[in-house]
Design a protein around this motif. Structure first.
Motif, PDB file in Angstrom:
ATOM      1  N   TYR A  13       0.838  -1.207   0.000  1.00  0.00           N
ATOM      2  CA  TYR A  13       0.000   0.000   0.000  1.00  0.00           C
ATOM      3  C   TYR A  13       0.870   1.254   0.000  1.00  0.00           C
ATOM      4  O   TYR A  13       0.658   2.174  -0.792  1.00  0.00           O
ATOM      5  N   PHE A  14       1.851   1.302   0.891  1.00  0.00           N
ATOM      6  CA  PHE A  14       2.704   2.480   1.010  1.00  0.00           C
ATOM      7  C   PHE A  14       3.425   2.770  -0.309  1.00  0.00           C
ATOM      8  O   PHE A  14       3.446   3.911  -0.782  1.00  0.00           O
ATOM      9  N   ALA A  15       3.990   1.742  -0.913  1.00  0.00           N
ATOM     10  CA  ALA A  15       4.744   1.935  -2.155  1.00  0.00           C
ATOM     11  C   ALA A  15       3.841   2.426  -3.283  1.00  0.00           C
ATOM     12  O   ALA A  15       4.168   3.403  -3.974  1.00  0.00           O
ATOM     13  N   LEU A  16       2.699   1.776  -3.467  1.00  0.00           N
ATOM     14  CA  LEU A  16       1.807   2.154  -4.568  1.00  0.00           C
ATOM     15  C   LEU A  16       1.164   3.524  -4.341  1.00  0.00           C
ATOM     16  O   LEU A  16       1.118   4.359  -5.251  1.00  0.00           O
ATOM     17  N   ALA A  17       0.668   3.770  -3.138  1.00  0.00           N
ATOM     18  CA  ALA A  17      -0.011   5.037  -2.860  1.00  0.00           C
ATOM     19  C   ALA A  17       0.949   6.214  -2.913  1.00  0.00           C
ATOM     20  O   ALA A  17       0.624   7.277  -3.448  1.00  0.00           O
ATOM     21  N   THR A  18       2.154   6.038  -2.380  1.00  0.00           N
ATOM     22  CA  THR A  18       3.137   7.115  -2.406  1.00  0.00           C
ATOM     23  C   THR A  18       3.593   7.381  -3.837  1.00  0.00           C
ATOM     24  O   THR A  18       3.702   8.544  -4.252  1.00  0.00           O
TER      25      THR A  18
END
Length: 95
Positions: free
Chosen positions: A63-68
């Motif tokens: 989530y963190f990688a894709l959303a950021t």
């Protein structure tokens, strides 16, 4: 009764193009902090609901990688469009 007989607003169907909100002072840092905090929430909820902590961490990292990455891409597009508009070019064209 005021307005059209069918009850519709006279301006119905017309859409004004809204200006996008201004960029924050530190958009990249702010988005990373927000998505990092939400990733922590994902891990906490996973553990509190009896899930596997490793699964929660992996989902949170994804989530963190894709959303950021998505946020950073949108910020860079907006700043490029703003620079084109300042130069007098049409922001909808790639020149």
């Amino acid at each position: 009764m005021t307005g059209p007989e069918n009850g519709a607003s006279p301006a119905r169907g017309r859409r004004r193009r809204r200006e996008p909100p201004p960029l924050p002072r530190h958009p990249y840092r702010d988005s990373a902090l927000l998505h990092g905090a939400l990733a922590v929430v994902i891990v906490v909820v996973t553990v509190l609901t009896g899930g596997k902590p490793l699964t929660g961490v992996l989902v949170a990292l994804a989530y963190f990688a894709l959303a950021t990455a998505w946020s950073w891409m949108r910020f860079s597009q907006r700043s490029r469009d703003a620079a084109r508009t300042d130069d007098g070019a049409d922001p909808g064209t790639d020149t």
